[in-house]
Enzyme design. Structure first.
Site, PDB file in Angstrom:
ATOM      1  N   ARG A   1      29.977  39.466  38.846  1.00  9.14           N
ATOM      2  CA  ARG A   1      30.019  40.073  40.171  1.00  9.14           C
ATOM      3  C   ARG A   1      29.557  41.489  39.903  1.00  9.14           C
ATOM      4  NH1 ARG A   1      35.355  38.901  44.080  1.00  9.14           N
ATOM      5  NH2 ARG A   1      34.285  40.691  44.883  1.00  9.14           N
TER       6      ARG A   1
ATOM      7  N   LYS B   1      43.984  36.749  45.809  1.00  9.41           N
ATOM      8  CA  LYS B   1      43.816  36.127  46.854  1.00  9.41           C
ATOM      9  C   LYS B   1      43.125  34.882  46.646  1.00  9.41           C
ATOM     10  CE  LYS B   1      41.564  39.469  48.957  1.00  9.41           C
ATOM     11  NZ  LYS B   1      41.557  40.479  48.075  1.00  9.41           N
TER      12      LYS B   1
ATOM     13  N   ARG C   1      39.552  42.280  57.744  1.00  8.77           N
ATOM     14  CA  ARG C   1      39.446  43.427  56.996  1.00  8.77           C
ATOM     15  C   ARG C   1      39.565  45.028  57.485  1.00  8.77           C
ATOM     16  NH1 ARG C   1      37.347  41.170  52.267  1.00  8.77           N
ATOM     17  NH2 ARG C   1      37.288  42.843  50.286  1.00  8.77           N
TER      18      ARG C   1
ATOM     19  N   ARG D   1      37.994  40.683  34.941  1.00  6.95           N
ATOM     20  CA  ARG D   1      37.295  39.601  35.702  1.00  6.95           C
ATOM     21  C   ARG D   1      35.774  39.811  35.452  1.00  6.95           C
ATOM     22  NH1 ARG D   1      37.809  38.728  41.833  1.00  6.95           N
ATOM     23  NH2 ARG D   1      36.671  40.791  41.837  1.00  6.95           N
TER      24      ARG D   1
ATOM     25  N   ARG E   1      36.215  50.109  45.907  1.00  9.45           N
ATOM     26  CA  ARG E   1      36.599  49.016  46.903  1.00  9.45           C
ATOM     27  C   ARG E   1      38.159  49.289  47.122  1.00  9.45           C
ATOM     28  NH1 ARG E   1      35.014  44.564  42.927  1.00  9.45           N
ATOM     29  NH2 ARG E   1      36.384  43.014  44.325  1.00  9.45           N
TER      30      ARG E   1
END
Ligand code: AP5
Ligand code: MG
Length: 186
Positions: A133, A13, A88, A127, A144
């Site tokens: 992160r 996204k 969400r 990532r 998640r």
């Protein structure tokens, strides 16, 4: 254009939103980025949400709806916007409908980036090695995904039932996916 970008964590996204918003000249409104910025700045909001993000859980609907309501009142949204990471939950989607009706800015495109779960976790772990992160660890990445299927997948169903959901295959290179998205935004 007033776009909502749906899809599980790692679907791409954020990556795709950067290209689309640059091309269309509209703001990229990523609630995840807004929250991470608040945490980095150490603001009251940041202090409130840090543990929630680190655990891979969702920030309360109340707080998120207020955040988006304020953001959509900014003048740069006049020409359109792309929402990445919001709504969400179904209550967030319902609140967004009410809000957009009030300010007379109905959504024009609701896109769902579709990617198999195995690929998602691999992308996030990759990532995580570069991004720093704090929610890109194996454990939190799985959490998640679970939260997505429980609370966010119903948002896609919500728009699907209204006949407004556009599914885009998110597999392939970043450029290939970009092409598929551009085609549906024509
Ligand atoms: P948020 O920041 O929204 O994270 P997310 O939904 O978990 O999504 P990601 O950012 O991980 O994935 P993405 O789809 O953007 O993929 P990306 O382009 O980075 O939310 C974080 C947290 O904030 C939530 O857990 C929650 O706590 C809170 N929050 C946010 N909004 C909220 C809300 N509305 N309500 C409540 N809480 C909220 O791509 C992933 C990786 O894959 C990258 O490394 C990228 O380079 C790579 N990649 C992308 N496309 C491809 C491709 N085609 N091929 C190969 N690699 C690719
Ligand atoms: Mg993102």
């Amino acid at each position: 254009m007033k776009i909502v970008f749906l899809g599980p964590p790692g679907a791409g996204k954020g990556t795709q939103a950067v290209f689309i918003t640059a091309r269309l000249g509209i703001p990229h409104i990523s609630t995840g980025d807004m929250l991470r910025r608040a945490i980095a700045e150490g603001s009251a909001l940041g202090q409130k949400v840090k543990t929630v993000l680190d655990a891979g859980k969702l920030v309360s609907d109340e707080l998120m709806i207020e955040l988006i309501e304020q953001r959509l009142q900014q003048p740069d949204t006049q020409k359109g916007f792309l929402l990445d990471g919001f709504p969400r939950t179904v209550p967030q989607a319902e609140a967004l409908e009410v809000l957009l009706k009030k300010i007379n800015k109905p959504l024009t495109h609701i896109l769902l980036l579709d990617v198999p779960e195995k690929v998602l976790v691999d992308r996030i772990l990759k990532r995580g090695k570069e991004s720093g992160r704090s929610d890109d660890t194996a454990e939190v990445a799985l959490k998640r995904q679970k939260v997505y299927w429980e609370l966010t997948a119903p948002v896609a169903d919500y728009y699907g039932k209204l006949g407004r959901l556009i599914k885009v295959d998110g597999l392939g290179t970043i450029e290939e996916v970009q092409g598929k998205i551009s085609a549906v935004l024509e």
